[in-house]
Design an enzyme around this catalytic site. Structure first.
Site, PDB file in Angstrom:
ATOM      1  N   LYS A  76     -20.391  32.236  28.889  1.00 14.10           N
ATOM      2  CA  LYS A  76     -20.698  33.258  29.901  1.00 14.10           C
ATOM      3  C   LYS A  76     -19.446  33.501  30.741  1.00 14.10           C
ATOM      4  CE  LYS A  76     -24.202  34.134  33.494  1.00 14.10           C
ATOM      5  NZ  LYS A  76     -25.419  33.577  34.142  1.00 14.10           N
ATOM      6  N   SER A 151     -29.526  36.503  33.953  1.00 11.31           N
ATOM      7  CA  SER A 151     -28.223  37.131  33.910  1.00 11.31           C
ATOM      8  C   SER A 151     -27.365  36.713  32.713  1.00 11.31           C
ATOM      9  CB  SER A 151     -27.467  36.819  35.204  1.00 11.31           C
ATOM     10  OG  SER A 151     -27.226  35.416  35.300  1.00 11.31           O
ATOM     11  N   SER A 175     -31.871  32.334  34.836  1.00 12.74           N
ATOM     12  CA  SER A 175     -30.929  33.096  34.003  1.00 12.74           C
ATOM     13  C   SER A 175     -30.531  32.480  32.670  1.00 12.74           C
ATOM     14  CB  SER A 175     -29.659  33.394  34.796  1.00 12.74           C
ATOM     15  OG  SER A 175     -29.909  34.475  35.645  1.00 12.74           O
TER      16      SER A 175
HETATM   17  N1  GLN Z   1     -32.892  36.895  38.340  1.00  8.17           N
HETATM   18  C1  GLN Z   1     -32.549  36.000  39.401  1.00  8.17           C
HETATM   19  C2  GLN Z   1     -31.654  36.701  40.385  1.00  8.17           C
HETATM   20  O1  GLN Z   1     -31.395  37.832  40.211  1.00  8.17           O
HETATM   21  C3  GLN Z   1     -31.910  34.770  38.858  1.00  8.17           C
HETATM   22  C4  GLN Z   1     -30.514  34.972  38.415  1.00  8.17           C
HETATM   23  C5  GLN Z   1     -29.870  33.710  37.920  1.00  8.17           C
HETATM   24  O2  GLN Z   1     -30.561  32.751  37.559  1.00  8.17           O
HETATM   25  N2  GLN Z   1     -28.551  33.710  37.923  1.00  8.17           N
HETATM   26  O3  GLN Z   1     -31.191  36.143  41.320  1.00  8.17           O
END
Ligand code: GLN
Length: 494
Positions: A76, A151, A175
Site C-alpha cells: 500500500k 482504503s 481498511s
Molecule cells: N473507512 C474508514 C475511514 O474512512 C476506515 C479507514 C481505514 O481503516 N483506514 O476512516
C-alpha cells in the site's frame, strides 16, 4: 504460477523451477496488461523490482533463502519505501520520494521479498471505496463497475486479479478487512502494537495497524511472521517474544479440528442493517464451523451501536493533528504562487488535500477545540473504553467472535460518494475492533450474485495464531478462497 500459494511459490523458487526474476517478470507483465483497467497500482518500477529479484536469486543460490525470499509483494502506498515515490494517495505527497524504509518494508526486504509496486488507496487512508484517491478510483476485478472497498483497495484489487501473490494494507477502522471482503480475499488486522507503525504515514495513530492481504489464512500467517515484531522506533510497538503465526495452522488435526472452540455471535451483528444475501452466506459459514466441531454461543456487545459515532470523533481528531505536518515547507506539494508564509500554508493545503481529507481536518479541529473537547472528544474516549470492556466481557464467554465483515457486497462506483454517512456505515462491523485494539480477520465465505462475501472473525488480544488457524480450518473445508474473478487468466508468459 499465479494460482499458487506462498508456500508453493517458495518451494518452486527453492527447487529452481522458477527464478525470482522470472516470477517478478510474470507479475510485472500482468500489471502492465491489466492495471490500465483496474488502476490498482500508483507506482511500478520494473528496474528496481528486477534488481531486487536478482539479489534474491543470488541469495537463493547460496541456499540462505527464507519463506519469502524472491517472492514479489505489493505494498500500500502508505508505507515509505526508500527511493520510491510514496504518495499516500494524495496530491500533497505526489512528488515525495521517500529517503527511508518503513519498518514493514525493511522487514520484507530483510526477508528477501521483492517490492513489486505501490498500490492505490483512499487519500491518507480515509475512505471505504478507494474513490478519494488523487490517482483515481480502483475497480473491483469481480465487477469493474463496483468499488474494491477501501482504503486498501489497490492492494485488494491487485491480489484478487492476481497481479501480485499477496500485499500489505493498513486498517484504522476496517481498511484491510472490508476490501478483503469485497474482493474475495483473506485480510488481517493484528492486535494494535504488534506491527510497527514506523514509516507508515499516520492517519489516526491510536487506531492504525498494518496487516497482510492474501488469498488464504496460511499466506497471511507467513506475511505476518515477516511483519510483526518489536520496533524501538515506534513508541506503541509491543515488546513481546517473537511468535510463529503459522504454528497452529501447521499442526495436524482430525475430522473435527475445532472441537471445543466457542464462537460468540453478538446480537448486534445479526440484527437489521445487513443485506439478507450477505447474512445467508455468513449463516452458511457458521453452519460449516459447527460441522468442524465448534459451538456457537449468543453474546452481546451492548455499546457496539456507538462505535461509528465515537470513531468519527476520535479518528478525525487524531488526523487533524497528524496532517498538520503537511504544510509545504519541508517536503511534498507547495503552492507555486503565494504572498507570504500564511498564504503559502493556506494555498498549499487547499490545493494538496482532497475534499474528504479536508472534511476530517475540519471535524477533528472542531472536536478538539476549547469548549467542545469535553463534549465530543472526551465523551468519545469514554465510549471507546465501554466498547473495549464489552469485548473483555464477551471473551469470558467465547474464544472468537464471528459475524459479517461488511453489511453489503461491493457497491457501485459513485453510489455512496455523495453521502459520507452511508460510506461511513460500510465499517459498522469493523470499527469497534480498532477502537478496542483487537485482532480481526476477514475470510471469503460465499458469493452473493457474482460478488464475494466476507466473514469476520475477531480474536482476543494477541490471539492472531488461533484466529489464523480458525480461518484456515474453514479454508481447508471450503473453496471460497480459491475462487477468482474471471477475465484475468494466465498470461502467455507462464
Ligand atoms: N473507512 C474508514 C475511514 O474512512 C476506515 C479507514 C481505514 O481503516 N483506514 O476512516
Amino acid at each position: 504460477m499465479i494460482e499458487r500459494n506462498l508456500t508453493d511459490l517458495a518451494r518452486a523458487l527453492a527447487t529452481k523451477r522458477i527464478s525470482s526474476v522470472e516470477l517478478t517478470r510474470l507479475y510485472l507483465d500482468r500489471i502492465s496488461r491489466h492495471n490500465p483497467q483496474l488502476n490498482a497500482f500508483i507506482t511500478v518500477d520494473p528496474a528496481a523490482s528486477l534488481a531486487q529479484a536478482r539479489a534474491a536469486d543470488e541469495r537463493l543460490a547460496r541456499g540462505d533463502g527464507g519463506p519469502l525470499t524472491g517472492i514479489p509483494l505489493a505494498h500500500k502506498d502508505i508505507f515509505c519505501a526508500k527511493d520510491w515515490l510514496t504518495t499516500c494517495g494524495s496530491k500533497m505527497l505526489s512528488n515525495f520520494v521517500s529517503p527511508y524504509d518503513a519498518t514493514v518494508i525493511a522487514r520484507f526486504k530483510a526477508a528477501g521479498a521483492v517490492l513489486l509496486g505501490k498500490t492505490n488507496m483512499d487519500e491518507f487512508a480515509m475512505g471505504s471505496s478507494n474513490e478519494t484517491s488523487f490517482y483515481g478510483a480502483v475497480r473491483n476485478p469481480w465487477q469493474p463497475e463496483c468499488v474494491p472497498g477501501g482504503s486498501s483497495g489497490g492492494s485488494a484489487a491487485a491480489v484478487a486479479a492476481r497481479l501480485a501473490p499477496a500485499a500489505t494494507g493498513t486498517d484504522t477502522g476496517g481498511s484491510i478487512r472490508q476490501p478483503a471482503a469485497l474482493c474475495g480475499l483473506t485480510g488481517m488486522k493484528p492486535t494494535y502494537g504488534v506491527v510497527s507503525r514506523y514509516g507508515m504515514i499516520a492517519f489516526a495513530s491510536s487506531l492504525d495497524q498494518a496487516g497482510p492481504l492474501g488469498r488464504s489464512a496460511a499466506d497471511c500467517a507467513i506475511l505476518l511472521n515477516a511483519m510483526a515484531g518489536f520496533d524501538e522506533r515506534d513508541s506503541t510497538s509491543l515488546d513481546r517474544p517473537t511468535e510463529d503465526y503459522s504454528r497452529a495452522i501447521n499442526t495436524a488435526s482430525g475430522a473435527r479440528p475445532l472441537a471445543g472452540l466457542k464462537i460468540g455471535l453478538p446480537a448486534e451483528f445479526f440484527g437489521d442493517g445487513c443485506h439478507p444475501e450477505v447474512m445467508k452466506q455468513v449463516d452458511a459459514a457458521l453452519a460449516e464451523y459447527r460441522s468442524l466441531g465448534a459451538d456457537t454461543v449468543a453474546i452481546r456487545l451492548p455499546n457496539m451501536s456507538l462505535s461509528v459515532a465515537a470513531y468519527y470523533v476520535i479518528a478525525p481528531a487524531e488526523a487533524s493533528s497528524n496532517l498538520a505536518r503537511f504544510d509545504g515547507v519541508r517536503y511534498g506539494h507547495r503552492a507555486s504562487d503565494y504572498r507570504d508564509l500564511d498564504d503559502m500554508y493556506c494555498k498549499t493545503r487547499a490545493q494538496g488535500f482532497g475534499a474528504e481529507v479536508k472534511r476530517r481536518i475540519l471535524i477533528g479541529t472542531y472536536v478538539l477545540s476549547h469548549g467542545y473537547y469535553d463534549a465530543y472528544y472526551l465523551q468519545a474516549q469514554r465510549i471507546r473504553r465501554l466498547i473495549a470492556n464489552d469485548f473483555v466481557e464477551a471473551f469470558r464467554q467465547c474464544d472468537v467472535i464471528a459475524g459479517p465483515t461488511s453489511p453489503s457486497t461491493a457497491f457501485r462506483l459513485g453510489e455512496k460518494a455523495a453521502d459520507p454517512v452511508q460510506m461511513y456505515l460500510s465499517d459498522i462491523y469493523t470499527i469497534a475492533v480498532n477502537l478496542a485494539g483487537l485482532p480481526g480477520i476477514s475470510i471469503p465465505c460465499g458469493l452473493a450474485g457474482e460478488l464475494p462475501v466476507g466473514l469476520q472473525l475477531i480474536g482476543n488480544y494477541f490471539d492472531e495464531a488461533r484466529l489464523l488457524d480458525v480461518a484456515h480450518r474453514y479454508q481447508q473445508a471450503s473453496d471460497w478462497h480459491l475462487k477468482s474473478p474471471t477475465g484475468f487468466g494466465e498470461c502467455s508468459a507462464t
